[in-house]
Design a protein around this motif. Sequence first.
Motif, PDB file in Angstrom:
ATOM      1  N   SER A   1       0.903  -1.201  -0.013  1.00 16.26           N
ATOM      2  CA  SER A   1      -0.083  -0.386  -0.058  1.00 16.26           C
ATOM      3  C   SER A   1       0.780   1.205  -0.378  1.00 16.26           C
ATOM      4  O   SER A   1       1.702   2.002   0.582  1.00 16.26           O
ATOM      5  CB  SER A   1      -0.823   0.153   1.655  1.00 16.26           C
ATOM      6  OG  SER A   1      -0.315   0.009   2.667  1.00 16.26           O
ATOM      7  N   ALA A   2       0.254   1.977  -0.872  1.00 17.94           N
ATOM      8  CA  ALA A   2       1.352   3.703  -0.760  1.00 17.94           C
ATOM      9  C   ALA A   2       2.821   3.191  -1.416  1.00 17.94           C
ATOM     10  O   ALA A   2       4.273   4.238  -1.450  1.00 17.94           O
ATOM     11  CB  ALA A   2       1.194   3.966   0.662  1.00 17.94           C
ATOM     12  N   LEU A   3       2.880   1.671  -2.104  1.00 26.04           N
ATOM     13  CA  LEU A   3       4.299   2.153  -2.783  1.00 26.04           C
ATOM     14  C   LEU A   3       4.961   2.985  -3.170  1.00 26.04           C
ATOM     15  O   LEU A   3       5.910   2.888  -3.168  1.00 26.04           O
ATOM     16  CB  LEU A   3       3.527   0.223  -3.923  1.00 26.04           C
ATOM     17  CG  LEU A   3       5.323  -0.800  -3.811  1.00 26.04           C
ATOM     18  CD1 LEU A   3       6.244  -0.920  -2.523  1.00 26.04           C
ATOM     19  CD2 LEU A   3       5.092  -1.586  -4.689  1.00 26.04           C
ATOM     20  N   ALA A   4       4.512   3.275  -4.128  1.00 25.35           N
ATOM     21  CA  ALA A   4       4.892   4.607  -4.671  1.00 25.35           C
ATOM     22  C   ALA A   4       5.619   5.842  -4.672  1.00 25.35           C
ATOM     23  O   ALA A   4       6.798   6.185  -4.016  1.00 25.35           O
ATOM     24  CB  ALA A   4       3.784   4.678  -6.141  1.00 25.35           C
ATOM     25  N   ARG A   5       4.772   5.571  -3.025  1.00 20.85           N
ATOM     26  CA  ARG A   5       5.142   7.345  -1.794  1.00 20.85           C
ATOM     27  C   ARG A   5       6.287   6.248  -0.995  1.00 20.85           C
ATOM     28  O   ARG A   5       7.357   7.578  -1.262  1.00 20.85           O
ATOM     29  CB  ARG A   5       4.850   7.706  -0.991  1.00 20.85           C
ATOM     30  CG  ARG A   5       4.580   8.581  -0.224  1.00 20.85           C
ATOM     31  CD  ARG A   5       3.509   9.041   0.289  1.00 20.85           C
ATOM     32  NE  ARG A   5       2.176   8.016   1.120  1.00 20.85           N
ATOM     33  CZ  ARG A   5       2.851   7.159   2.144  1.00 20.85           C
ATOM     34  NH1 ARG A   5       3.711   7.647   2.627  1.00 20.85           N
ATOM     35  NH2 ARG A   5       2.161   6.229   2.966  1.00 20.85           N
TER      36      ARG A   5
ATOM     37  N   ILE B   1       8.154   4.235  -2.158  1.00 20.55           N
ATOM     38  CA  ILE B   1      10.052   3.749  -3.080  1.00 20.55           C
ATOM     39  C   ILE B   1      10.489   4.843  -2.852  1.00 20.55           C
ATOM     40  O   ILE B   1      11.820   5.418  -2.981  1.00 20.55           O
ATOM     41  CB  ILE B   1       9.230   3.366  -4.130  1.00 20.55           C
ATOM     42  CG1 ILE B   1       9.354   1.699  -4.097  1.00 20.55           C
ATOM     43  CG2 ILE B   1      10.694   3.410  -5.307  1.00 20.55           C
ATOM     44  CD1 ILE B   1       8.488   0.745  -5.022  1.00 20.55           C
ATOM     45  N   ALA B   2       9.790   6.186  -4.141  1.00 15.48           N
ATOM     46  CA  ALA B   2      10.301   7.656  -3.874  1.00 15.48           C
ATOM     47  C   ALA B   2      11.076   8.431  -2.654  1.00 15.48           C
ATOM     48  O   ALA B   2      11.998   8.786  -3.148  1.00 15.48           O
ATOM     49  CB  ALA B   2       8.694   8.970  -4.141  1.00 15.48           C
ATOM     50  N   ALA B   3      10.713   8.378  -1.728  1.00 18.31           N
ATOM     51  CA  ALA B   3      10.651   8.406   0.044  1.00 18.31           C
ATOM     52  C   ALA B   3      11.995   7.800   0.248  1.00 18.31           C
ATOM     53  O   ALA B   3      13.408   8.162   0.351  1.00 18.31           O
ATOM     54  CB  ALA B   3      10.228   8.286   0.880  1.00 18.31           C
ATOM     55  N   LEU B   4      12.310   7.015  -0.313  1.00 19.62           N
ATOM     56  CA  LEU B   4      13.720   6.026   0.206  1.00 19.62           C
ATOM     57  C   LEU B   4      14.707   6.714  -1.518  1.00 19.62           C
ATOM     58  O   LEU B   4      16.501   6.313  -1.323  1.00 19.62           O
ATOM     59  CB  LEU B   4      13.299   4.665   0.094  1.00 19.62           C
ATOM     60  CG  LEU B   4      12.993   4.057   1.411  1.00 19.62           C
ATOM     61  CD1 LEU B   4      11.932   2.544   0.905  1.00 19.62           C
ATOM     62  CD2 LEU B   4      13.371   4.329   2.489  1.00 19.62           C
ATOM     63  N   SER B   5      14.765   6.837  -2.532  1.00 20.66           N
ATOM     64  CA  SER B   5      14.935   7.250  -3.604  1.00 20.66           C
ATOM     65  C   SER B   5      15.964   5.546  -4.352  1.00 20.66           C
ATOM     66  O   SER B   5      17.136   6.326  -3.830  1.00 20.66           O
ATOM     67  CB  SER B   5      15.884   8.478  -3.692  1.00 20.66           C
ATOM     68  OG  SER B   5      16.078   9.047  -4.681  1.00 20.66           O
ATOM     69  N   PRO B   6      15.864   4.989  -4.644  1.00 25.01           N
ATOM     70  CA  PRO B   6      16.433   3.457  -4.312  1.00 25.01           C
ATOM     71  C   PRO B   6      17.175   4.008  -5.060  1.00 25.01           C
ATOM     72  O   PRO B   6      17.160   5.040  -6.270  1.00 25.01           O
ATOM     73  CB  PRO B   6      16.009   2.966  -4.209  1.00 25.01           C
ATOM     74  CG  PRO B   6      14.716   2.547  -4.658  1.00 25.01           C
ATOM     75  CD  PRO B   6      13.989   4.452  -4.362  1.00 25.01           C
ATOM     76  N   ASP B   7      18.211   3.003  -5.728  1.00 24.84           N
ATOM     77  CA  ASP B   7      19.411   2.931  -7.510  1.00 24.84           C
ATOM     78  C   ASP B   7      18.849   1.921  -7.355  1.00 24.84           C
ATOM     79  O   ASP B   7      18.383   1.791  -9.155  1.00 24.84           O
ATOM     80  CB  ASP B   7      20.873   2.792  -6.654  1.00 24.84           C
ATOM     81  CG  ASP B   7      21.709   3.734  -6.191  1.00 24.84           C
ATOM     82  OD1 ASP B   7      21.188   4.772  -7.238  1.00 24.84           O
ATOM     83  OD2 ASP B   7      22.048   3.864  -5.200  1.00 24.84           O
TER      84      ASP B   7
ATOM     85  N   ALA C   1       4.949   2.128  -9.762  1.00 18.85           N
ATOM     86  CA  ALA C   1       5.361   2.423  -8.230  1.00 18.85           C
ATOM     87  C   ALA C   1       6.633   2.898  -8.131  1.00 18.85           C
ATOM     88  O   ALA C   1       7.634   3.107  -8.139  1.00 18.85           O
ATOM     89  CB  ALA C   1       4.788   1.599  -7.039  1.00 18.85           C
ATOM     90  N   SER C   2       7.246   1.854  -8.454  1.00 13.62           N
ATOM     91  CA  SER C   2       8.766   1.507  -8.838  1.00 13.62           C
ATOM     92  C   SER C   2       9.917   2.067  -9.743  1.00 13.62           C
ATOM     93  O   SER C   2      10.671   2.345  -9.905  1.00 13.62           O
ATOM     94  CB  SER C   2       9.464  -0.352  -8.817  1.00 13.62           C
ATOM     95  OG  SER C   2       8.281  -0.658 -10.579  1.00 13.62           O
ATOM     96  N   GLY C   3       9.177   2.889 -10.714  1.00 15.15           N
ATOM     97  CA  GLY C   3       9.904   3.600 -11.620  1.00 15.15           C
ATOM     98  C   GLY C   3      10.922   3.150 -12.746  1.00 15.15           C
ATOM     99  O   GLY C   3      11.842   3.961 -12.520  1.00 15.15           O
ATOM    100  N   PRO C   4      10.438   1.903 -13.593  1.00 13.33           N
ATOM    101  CA  PRO C   4      11.413   1.610 -14.060  1.00 13.33           C
ATOM    102  C   PRO C   4      12.030   2.885 -15.427  1.00 13.33           C
ATOM    103  O   PRO C   4      13.015   2.012 -15.679  1.00 13.33           O
ATOM    104  CB  PRO C   4      10.855   0.677 -15.332  1.00 13.33           C
ATOM    105  CG  PRO C   4       9.131   1.004 -14.640  1.00 13.33           C
ATOM    106  CD  PRO C   4       9.221   1.514 -13.611  1.00 13.33           C
TER     107      PRO C   4
END
Length: 194
Positions: free
Chosen positions: A39-43, A45-51, A71-74
């Motif tokens: 739930s709220a996966l996009a938010r 993931i964006a908060a963690l700004s992973p590589d 959500a994961s921004g491929p």
Amino acid sequence: MSNRLTIVVVEEDRDRAISIMDALQAGGDFDVHVIGNVSALARRIAALSPDVVLIDAGNPTRDMLEELTLASGPLERPVAMFVGGAAGGLAREAIEAGLSAYVVDGLHPDRLKPVLDAAIARFQMSQQMRRELIETRRALEERKVIDRAKGVLMKARGIDEAAAYALLRKAAMDQGRRVAEVAEAIVTTAGLLT
């Protein structure tokens, strides 16, 4: 990407998440974060700004694939999705959506590092191709504008194509601008005058 990769693992099963984290820590110097609830996966993931994002999806549906992909921004980072079975044609959709890796037969800790390396390499190749495509399109558009400007000069001055291009180049050098910029100004001016 920096030397120390930040990896987000999307895994709802706590024991599997621990196993994945252990395998990643054994395979390299990674900063690993686990998201156990989608739930709220996009938010999140964006908060963690992973590589890199690793998703253990089990048996995804098309809707789940679409949601996880968004959500994961491929297009922003490498994303590898691990699924339990063939999932009926979703592999093509996953790759078309921009996933760097779509691994059937689940996420096995011993395969993590090679899959991670392959996903990063594929992502970097894809990014390079996107940059080249953008550059090629820009160059093509500039070429069209230059050709139109040459046509305007040829008609206005009664000169041939080579002389028109030489005039464009000289104007660009005199003004410290690119030929395409001077050509754009000529085309715009000609459009205003006709």
